[in-house]
Design a protein around this motif. Structure first.
Motif, PDB file in Angstrom:
ATOM      1  N   ALA A  61       0.844  -1.204   0.000  1.00  0.00           N
ATOM      2  CA  ALA A  61       0.000   0.000   0.000  1.00  0.00           C
ATOM      3  C   ALA A  61       0.875   1.248   0.000  1.00  0.00           C
ATOM      4  N   VAL A  78       2.299   2.426  -3.212  1.00  0.00           N
ATOM      5  CA  VAL A  78       1.342   3.068  -4.128  1.00  0.00           C
ATOM      6  C   VAL A  78       0.903   4.425  -3.593  1.00  0.00           C
ATOM      7  N   ASN A  79       0.752   4.529  -2.279  1.00  0.00           N
ATOM      8  CA  ASN A  79       0.191   5.746  -1.691  1.00  0.00           C
ATOM      9  C   ASN A  79       0.657   5.820  -0.234  1.00  0.00           C
ATOM     10  N   PRO A  92      -2.753   6.110   2.379  1.00  0.00           N
ATOM     11  CA  PRO A  92      -3.897   5.482   1.716  1.00  0.00           C
ATOM     12  C   PRO A  92      -5.195   5.690   2.507  1.00  0.00           C
ATOM     13  N   PRO A  93      -6.334   5.815   1.810  1.00  0.00           N
ATOM     14  CA  PRO A  93      -7.617   5.973   2.508  1.00  0.00           C
ATOM     15  C   PRO A  93      -7.915   4.748   3.378  1.00  0.00           C
ATOM     16  N   ARG A 148     -10.650   3.296   4.126  1.00  0.00           N
ATOM     17  CA  ARG A 148     -11.576   2.338   3.509  1.00  0.00           C
ATOM     18  C   ARG A 148     -10.821   1.345   2.630  1.00  0.00           C
ATOM     19  N   GLU A 149      -9.911   1.847   1.804  1.00  0.00           N
ATOM     20  CA  GLU A 149      -9.185   0.966   0.885  1.00  0.00           C
ATOM     21  C   GLU A 149      -8.172   0.115   1.644  1.00  0.00           C
ATOM     22  N   MET A 150      -7.644   0.653   2.725  1.00  0.00           N
ATOM     23  CA  MET A 150      -6.721  -0.119   3.571  1.00  0.00           C
ATOM     24  C   MET A 150      -7.465  -1.324   4.163  1.00  0.00           C
ATOM     25  N   MET A 163     -10.068  -2.782   2.861  1.00  0.00           N
ATOM     26  CA  MET A 163     -10.288  -3.680   1.716  1.00  0.00           C
ATOM     27  C   MET A 163      -9.049  -4.542   1.483  1.00  0.00           C
ATOM     28  N   LEU A 164      -7.887  -3.904   1.594  1.00  0.00           N
ATOM     29  CA  LEU A 164      -6.627  -4.596   1.339  1.00  0.00           C
ATOM     30  C   LEU A 164      -6.285  -5.584   2.459  1.00  0.00           C
ATOM     31  N   VAL A 208      -7.888  -4.308  -6.522  1.00  0.00           N
ATOM     32  CA  VAL A 208      -8.820  -3.170  -6.545  1.00  0.00           C
ATOM     33  C   VAL A 208      -8.470  -2.175  -5.445  1.00  0.00           C
ATOM     34  N   ALA A 209      -8.056  -2.679  -4.268  1.00  0.00           N
ATOM     35  CA  ALA A 209      -7.697  -1.764  -3.181  1.00  0.00           C
ATOM     36  C   ALA A 209      -6.489  -0.925  -3.578  1.00  0.00           C
ATOM     37  N   SER A 215      -7.282   1.624  -6.335  1.00  0.00           N
ATOM     38  CA  SER A 215      -8.026   2.748  -5.758  1.00  0.00           C
ATOM     39  C   SER A 215      -7.082   3.700  -5.017  1.00  0.00           C
ATOM     40  N   MET A 216      -6.141   3.117  -4.244  1.00  0.00           N
ATOM     41  CA  MET A 216      -5.153   3.950  -3.535  1.00  0.00           C
ATOM     42  C   MET A 216      -4.324   4.767  -4.532  1.00  0.00           C
ATOM     43  N   ALA A 262     -11.975   7.534  -5.643  1.00  0.00           N
ATOM     44  CA  ALA A 262     -12.215   6.191  -6.178  1.00  0.00           C
ATOM     45  C   ALA A 262     -12.721   5.307  -5.056  1.00  0.00           C
ATOM     46  N   LYS A 263     -13.530   4.319  -5.409  1.00  0.00           N
ATOM     47  CA  LYS A 263     -13.994   3.337  -4.431  1.00  0.00           C
ATOM     48  C   LYS A 263     -13.885   1.954  -5.038  1.00  0.00           C
ATOM     49  N   SER A 264     -13.293   1.043  -4.287  1.00  0.00           N
ATOM     50  CA  SER A 264     -13.162  -0.323  -4.774  1.00  0.00           C
ATOM     51  C   SER A 264     -14.304  -1.186  -4.232  1.00  0.00           C
ATOM     52  N   PHE A 265     -14.668  -2.203  -4.996  1.00  0.00           N
ATOM     53  CA  PHE A 265     -15.734  -3.125  -4.588  1.00  0.00           C
ATOM     54  C   PHE A 265     -15.322  -4.558  -4.911  1.00  0.00           C
TER      55      PHE A 265
END
Lengths: 417, 417
Positions: A54, A57-58, A61-62, A64-66, A68-69, B78-79, B82-83, B92-95
Motif C-alpha cells: 500500500a 502506491v500511496n 492510503p484511505p 476504507r481501501e486499507m 479492503m486490502l 482493486v484496493a 483505488s489507492m 475512487a472506491k473499490s468493490f
C-alpha cells in the motif's frame, strides 16, 4: 459435547507446517465430540507485506481501501486452514467476517462490533463442519468491509463466543498463559491458573501483551470464559473469568511494567475557572489519552500539573497546550521521557490495607524514587525512572510472595492482531 | 458524457509502476468527463502464488475454499488501484464482486453470472468516484463467494457493461487489438478495426487468446460494444459489435490455428440403432467436448468414425469408449496427435461461394493434405499435420488478400484471466 471457540494468531499459522499442526489440534478437539468454531489471524508477515505494498502506491492510503486490502490476509488464512483440515479428512468451512454475520460500526481501521448474526455458523456446525472465521474483520450495515484495529482477532473470537454462547473461548498463543509478570524479566515468574476479568483488564492495559484489553472488556461484559494457552504445548493455560480464586496469603496477582510513558508538566497555571476541564478536554478532543494526573499545591494563585501520555502523543500534547494558552494561561511546559510505569494488580488488595505501602517500600529499598502514583481498587501504579526497572519488578515479585521455584517458560515474540 | 467500463488484466497492473500508469489512464478518461467503472484482475503472478500455497497444504483442495482463497487476488488489486487513483488526487472506491452486486450460480470455480444489481456502483459514481470492481468473482444467492473460471475478468467487465448500460466496454491488454491472424506467425498480419460478435466468437473458440469466448457470448447477447486495445499505447484498437463493416473485396476476417487437438478414430463400429447418440452421449456425460466428427462409408455393415478432442481429453475419451464397448461394439480405437486445426472466419463467406475451395487449394499448394473438414456459415476448419502450419497460415493470409504492408505490433505474453 461442548461448543468451543479456538483462536490462533498469525505466528501459529505462519508456515504450512504450523498450519498443519493447528489443523491437527482442531481435529483433536472435534474428535473429542466438541463443536468447534475457529478464529484465525493473517499468516505471519502477511499484514506487514500488504501495508508495504500500500505504501508503495500511496503513502497516505484511505482507511476504507486499507481495510479492503488488509482483510485479504485473514481471508487467505481461513481458506488455507480449511484446506488443511480437509486434507486430514475432516469437513470444514471458512467464512469471511461478513459471511459470519459480524456487523460493525461504519468506521474504518478500528470499528467496534455492533452485532453478530450467527445463523450461517450454526448451519455449518449442524452439517458437521469445523467453522473457520476470519478474525479482525466485519461489515458495516451499509455493506462496507471494516477492520477492528489492534487486537482485532482476539475481539472477534470473544464476540463470537458470546454470540454463539460458547462454553469457552480458547486464545492460543506462543506463551503458556498469563504470568505474574514478564517471565523474560523475572525467571521465577509464576503462570497463573486463574485471573479475573478486572485484573486481566488492568494487566492488559498496563502492557501485558498476552490479550488485547478490548477483547477482555468484551469477555467481561458478556461473561465469556476465556482461556489463554500455548499453541505449541498441551499445558493447561490461564482461565480468565468473573471471580478468580486467590491462593492463600497472596493479594497481588501480577506485576506489569509499561515503558511507553512520557510525563508532561504544565507549570504556573493561572487559577481560571474550569481550567482542568479546558486543558484535558482539549487533549481528549485530539484523541490523546491522558493516564495519571497529579496536581501540586497552589502558590501565589498559580498551580503546577503533571500528567502522563504515551510516548507517541508527547509532542502533540505539548502542541495542544500551546494552542489553548489564550484560554488557559500558564508559564511553561516541560516533559520527561526515559520513564516506566510499574503496576501491581490484584483483586485481593481492596481488603488488604498496606499493600501500597509494601510497594513503596520495595521500590525505595532498591534506591529508586517515585515520581507519580495512581491507585484504583485493584491496582497501584508508580512512575519511576526506567533504568533499574528489572530490579524493581524482581523486588516487587518477591515482596508479594509471587516467586515460584520453577523457571517460567518463555515463548517467542508475541503476535497480537 | 459517456459511461465507460475499462478492464485491465493482471500484467497491466503487475508492478507498482504499471499500476500508476493504469491509474493515470483511468484519470485521463475521467477528466474527459466520462463516468468510469474499472474491472481489474489479480496482479501478475498473484493467482499462481496462491495456487502454489494451496497445493502446499492440500493437493486436492475443495473448490469452495479455492474460491475463497483466489478471490483475495483481485481484492488486493482493486484496493491498491483505488489507492493509486487517490494518490493522484481523484476519488475512487473499490468493490469486491459481492459488493458490486454480482450474483452467480451456486457453483464454484466456474460459476456463470445470473444477475447484477448495480445500485452501489451507481451511488458511488454519483458521488464522483471512479468505481473499481474486482474481476473474476461474485456471490451466490446463499452468500457463497464464487469465481467465474478462465476469462472471468473479461466476463465481469462485459456483464457489468450490460448491467449499467455502458456506452462501451474497453478491454485493455498487451496487444493492440484483434489481428487477422497471430502476428507472431505472419509478420504482415493486419489489425482489424472492426469485427462482428460471431466472427470474434469463432476466432476466440479457435484459439485467438485475445478475448475469452464467454465474454464475447455475453457481449453478443446483451449487445455490448466491446473494444480490445493496448494498455501501453494510445492506438485505436478493435471494435467488436453486432455487424462489422467489411473492406471491399475481403471475405475472410481472420485466420486461426489451434494446436490443442487430437484425432480419435473408432474403427469397425457395428450398425446398432442410436450408435452415434450412445457414443457421443457417453463422452458428453464425462465433460469431454467433441469438435469435428467425420463418418466414413459403411462396409459390411461396419462404419468408421473419426472425431477431434482437446489433447488433454484424449486418453479419457478412449477410456470412455472402452467402457461402453458392450453397448457400442467396435473393432478398435486409434488416435493421432501432432495435428493442428486451421480455420478461416468471416461473415462475408456466406454470400461468397468458392471460399472453401480457395482454402483447400491454398493448403494443397503448400503440399499439405487435409485430414478432416468442418464448416459453419462463417467458418471453415481443416485439420492438418502440425508441422508446416506457419506456411499454411501465411499462404491463407495471402490467398484471402489479408496481407498488409505494415509489420504487426507483437505484444508480450497474453494474460487471460
Amino acid at each position: 459435547m461442548s461448543l468451543i471457540v479456538m483462536k490462533f494468531g498469525g505466528s501459529s499459522v505462519g508456515t504450512t507446517e504450523r498450519m498443519n499442526r493447528v489443523a491437527q489440534r482442531i481435529i483433536d478437539k472435534k474428535l473429542q465430540g466438541d463443536r468447534v468454531v475457529v478464529v484465525v489471524s493473517a499468516m505471519g508477515d502477511t499484514t506487514d507485506d500488504l501495508i508495504d505494498k500500500a505504501n508503495e502506491v500511496n503513502d497516505n492510503p484511505p482507511a476504507r481501501e486499507m481495510d479492503m486490502l488488509l482483510t485479504t490476509g485473514e481471508q487467505i488464512s481461513v481458506a488455507l486452514l480449511s484446506m488443511a483440515i480437509h486434507k486430514h479428512g475432516h469437513a470444514a468451512k471458512s467464512f469471511t467476517g461478513w459471511q459470519a454475520g459480524i456487523v460493525t460500526e461504519a468506521v474504518h481501521a478500528k470499528a467496534r462490533i455492533n452485532d453478530i448474526s450467527p445463523d450461517r455458523i450454526f448451519a455449518a456446525l449442524d452439517e458437521g463442519n469445523v467453522v473457520i472465521v476470519a478474525g479482525f474483520q466485519g461489515m458495516s450495515e451499509s455493506g462496507e468491509i471494516t477492520t477492528l484495529g489492534r487486537g482485532g482477532s482476539d475481539t472477534t473470537a470473544v464476540a463470537l463466543a458470546a454470540a454463539i454462547k460458547a462454553d469457552v473461548c480458547e486464545i492460543y498463543t506462543d506463551v503458556d498463559g498469563v504470568y505474574s509478570t514478564d517471565p523474560r524479566v523475572v525467571k521465577c515468574a509464576r503462570k497463573l491458573d486463574e485471573i479475573s476479568y478486572d485484573e486481566m483488564l488492568e494487566l492488559a492495559h498496563l502492557g501485558a501483551a498476552v490479550l488485547h484489553p478490548r477483547a477482555v472488556e468484551y469477555a467481561k461484559h458478556y461473561k465469556v470464559n476465556l482461556v489463554v494457552r500455548s499453541s505449541f504445548t498441551q499445558n493447561q493455560g490461564t482461565l480468565v473469568r468473573e471471580a478468580a480464586e486467590m491462593e492463600q496469603g497472596i493479594v497481588v496477582r501480577g506485576i506489569a511494567a509499561d515503558k511507553n510513558v512520557a510525563r508532561i508538566s504544565v507549570l504556573g497555571v493561572g487559577d481560571v475557572p474550569g481550567v482542568l476541564a479546558k486543558m484535558f478536554g482539549a487533549l481528549a478532543n485530539k484523541g490523546i489519552d491522558v493516564d495519571i494526573i497529579v496536581q501540586s499545591g497552589v502558590q501565589d494563585g498559580k498551580a503546577d500539573f503533571s500528567f502522563t501520555v504515551s510516548l507517541g502523543d508527547r509532542q502533540r500534547a505539548i502542541d495542544v497546550l500551546a494552542s489553548i494558552k489564550g484560554e488557559v494561561p500558564y508559564r511553561e511546559t516541560t516533559y520527561e521521557e526515559g520513564l516506566v510505569k510499574v503496576s501491581i494488580v490484584g483483586a485481593g488488595m481492596v481488603s488488604n490495607p498496606g499493600v501500597a505501602a509494601t510497594m513503596f517500600k520495595a521500590i525505595s529499598d532498591v534506591g529508586v524514587s517515585i515520581k507519580m502514583v495512581s491507585t484504583s481498587e485493584i491496582k497501584v501504579s508508580c512512575v519511576i525512572a526506567a533504568e533499574p526497572v528489572q530490579e524493581v519488578v524482581r523486588a516487587l515479585h518477591t515482596a508479594y510472595s509471587l516467586d515460584t521455584a520453577e523457571t517460567a517458560f518463555v515463548g517467542g515474540p508475541q503476535d497480537r492482531r
